[in-house]
Design a protein around this motif. Structure first.
Motif, short mmCIF file in Angstrom:
data_model
loop_
_atom_site.label_atom_id
_atom_site.label_comp_id
_atom_site.label_asym_id
_atom_site.label_seq_id
_atom_site.Cartn_x
_atom_site.Cartn_y
_atom_site.Cartn_z
N SER A 203 -45.36 -31.16 15.33
CA SER A 203 -45.51 -32.32 14.46
C SER A 203 -46.47 -32.02 13.32
N ALA A 204 -46.04 -32.35 12.10
CA ALA A 204 -46.90 -32.18 10.93
C ALA A 204 -46.26 -32.88 9.74
N ILE A 205 -47.08 -33.34 8.83
CA ILE A 205 -46.61 -33.74 7.51
C ILE A 205 -46.67 -32.48 6.66
N ALA A 206 -45.49 -31.95 6.32
CA ALA A 206 -45.41 -30.62 5.71
C ALA A 206 -45.06 -30.64 4.23
N ASP A 207 -44.94 -31.82 3.64
CA ASP A 207 -44.67 -31.92 2.21
C ASP A 207 -45.94 -31.52 1.46
N ILE A 208 -45.90 -30.38 0.80
CA ILE A 208 -47.12 -29.80 0.21
C ILE A 208 -47.71 -30.73 -0.85
N ASP A 209 -46.88 -31.28 -1.71
CA ASP A 209 -47.40 -32.17 -2.75
C ASP A 209 -47.93 -33.47 -2.16
N ARG A 210 -47.27 -33.98 -1.13
CA ARG A 210 -47.77 -35.19 -0.48
C ARG A 210 -49.15 -34.95 0.14
N CYS A 211 -49.33 -33.77 0.72
CA CYS A 211 -50.64 -33.45 1.31
C CYS A 211 -51.75 -33.50 0.27
N LYS A 212 -51.43 -33.12 -0.96
CA LYS A 212 -52.41 -33.18 -2.05
C LYS A 212 -52.55 -34.61 -2.56
N ARG A 213 -51.42 -35.29 -2.74
CA ARG A 213 -51.42 -36.63 -3.35
C ARG A 213 -52.04 -37.67 -2.42
N GLU A 214 -51.80 -37.54 -1.10
CA GLU A 214 -52.28 -38.51 -0.13
C GLU A 214 -53.21 -37.82 0.87
N GLU A 215 -54.17 -37.08 0.35
CA GLU A 215 -54.95 -36.17 1.19
C GLU A 215 -55.62 -36.86 2.36
N ALA A 216 -56.23 -38.01 2.14
CA ALA A 216 -56.98 -38.68 3.22
C ALA A 216 -56.05 -39.15 4.33
N SER A 217 -54.95 -39.82 3.96
CA SER A 217 -54.06 -40.35 4.99
C SER A 217 -53.32 -39.24 5.72
N VAL A 218 -52.93 -38.19 4.99
CA VAL A 218 -52.26 -37.07 5.64
C VAL A 218 -53.21 -36.33 6.56
N ARG A 219 -54.47 -36.24 6.16
CA ARG A 219 -55.45 -35.56 7.01
C ARG A 219 -55.59 -36.27 8.37
N ALA A 220 -55.47 -37.58 8.37
CA ALA A 220 -55.58 -38.32 9.63
C ALA A 220 -54.53 -37.85 10.62
N PHE A 221 -53.35 -37.47 10.11
CA PHE A 221 -52.26 -36.98 10.97
C PHE A 221 -52.42 -35.49 11.25
N ASN A 222 -52.49 -34.70 10.16
CA ASN A 222 -52.44 -33.24 10.30
C ASN A 222 -53.68 -32.62 10.91
N VAL A 223 -54.81 -33.30 10.79
CA VAL A 223 -56.06 -32.72 11.30
C VAL A 223 -56.66 -33.58 12.41
N THR A 224 -57.01 -34.83 12.09
CA THR A 224 -57.75 -35.64 13.06
C THR A 224 -56.95 -35.88 14.33
N ILE B 167 -44.83 -39.48 21.87
CA ILE B 167 -46.11 -39.05 21.31
C ILE B 167 -46.00 -39.25 19.81
N ASP B 168 -46.86 -40.08 19.26
CA ASP B 168 -46.79 -40.46 17.85
C ASP B 168 -48.15 -40.23 17.22
N LEU B 169 -48.27 -39.19 16.39
CA LEU B 169 -49.55 -38.87 15.77
C LEU B 169 -49.88 -39.81 14.61
N CYS B 170 -48.91 -40.62 14.18
CA CYS B 170 -49.21 -41.66 13.18
C CYS B 170 -49.93 -42.84 13.82
N ASP B 171 -49.76 -43.00 15.10
CA ASP B 171 -50.35 -44.12 15.86
C ASP B 171 -50.95 -43.55 17.14
N TRP B 172 -51.85 -42.57 16.96
CA TRP B 172 -52.27 -41.73 18.08
C TRP B 172 -53.37 -42.37 18.91
N ASP B 173 -53.22 -42.23 20.22
CA ASP B 173 -54.34 -42.38 21.14
C ASP B 173 -54.08 -41.47 22.32
N THR B 174 -55.15 -41.00 22.93
CA THR B 174 -55.01 -39.99 23.99
C THR B 174 -54.27 -40.53 25.21
#
Length: 290
Positions: A66-87, A42-49
């Motif tokens: 599974s999560a990208i938990a680097d706090i500064d990375r979440c701010k710096r790369e907000e859109a790409s991290v959101r694809a993993f952590n949220v979408t 199961i790979d949330l970077c390359d996710w499909d149901t």
């Protein structure tokens, strides 16, 4: 207790829970990872149901680590991290529920503002970081249905050799002769990931749902923790006190996100947590063996 799927079994918490389940005979555990070390992929970077097609039909619970938990990375790369952590995570939860699998989501104390500490489960969540906001969104999705379980945790460490460990990192830095800057105004709660595994078993066995706080009772400032470790390994004269606000970070960090665990202790009154002293004893023994 029904079979458990661990999503993110290659990480600190996922790996710890997987080993704990097997070592204690708690039932079948299916390890899911993006790498080759899992039972299924199961790979949330390359996710499909469609990835959920590999999950055995008998699985009852899914622990989502599974999560990208680097706090500064979440701010710096907000859109790409959101694809993993949220979408992708939200889609995963929906897919699990479609299979009749109960989601158990690993969250964080960073859903709280951190202005006073001793947060209880019903307290208002006011995250001050992007990472905390993303976790809050997924909490809402999990808790929208009665079957959802959310585990809010503090600063986790592992005690197996090679696992992320704040205590080991501080000890090794002091032994090397490094100057260690440590904040005198931020409260942290170091918690052994193995204790999270024990708490999870108690929660699932209870049949209770909703949010649970899981954190050790010992509280330290970063400064007092460094000083405690220096008492074991030396180097106390190389600890430099500072404010957490003096450390260059993309987002200000909360000062006190400590958690009250009364709900957990109500269902597991004999639950105990690893103390920092015990953890340091084990780490010192590992160093001798190595």
């Amino acid at each position: 207790m029904g079979p458990l799927l661990v999503v993110g079994s290659g990480g600190l918490l996922g790996g710890t829970v997987t080993r704990h389940w097997k070592a204690n005979g708690l039932g079948t555990v299916v390890a899911a990872s993006h790498g080759a070390d899992g039972d299924i992929r199961i790979d949330l970077c390359d996710w499909d149901t469609g990835q959920l097609d590999a999950v055995p039909d008998e699985v009852q619970f899914a622990l989502i680590c599974s999560a990208i938990a680097d706090i500064d990375r979440c701010k710096r790369e907000e859109a790409s991290v959101r694809a993993f952590n949220v979408t992708a995570t939200r889609s995963l939860i929906g897919g699990l529920r479609n299979r009749g699998i109960q989601p158990v989501f690993c969250s964080t104390d960073l859903v709280f503002e951190g202005d006073h500490g001793d947060y209880a489960e019903p307290d208002e969540r006011r995250p001050t970081t992007v990472y905390g906001s993303q976790k809050t969104e997924i909490e809402d999705a999990v808790l929208a249905d009665d079957d959802g379980v959310v585990l809010r945790m503090s600063k986790l460490y592992g005690l197996s050799s090679g696992e992320p460990n704040l205590l080991r990192g501080l000890a090794e830095g002091l032994r090397r002769g490094d100057t260690v800057r440590a904040a005198c105004d931020q409260i942290i709660v170091p918690t052994d990931a193995g204790d999270i595994a024990s708490a999870l078993a108690a929660i699932l066995q209870s049949g209770e749902t909703g949010a649970f706080h899981i954190a050790a009772p010992e509280r330290f400032t970063r400064l007092s923790l460094a000083q405690k470790i220096a008492a074991s390994v030396g180097g106390g004269d190389r600890i430099e006190a500072c404010s957490i606000d003096d450390i260059p970070l993309l987002e200000p960090r909360p000062k006190n996100n400590s958690l009250k665990c009364d709900r957990l202790m109500g269902i597991a009154p004999t639950m105990s947590f690893t103390s920092v002293d015990d953890a340091m004893d084990r780490l010192m023994a590992q160093r001798v063996e190595d």
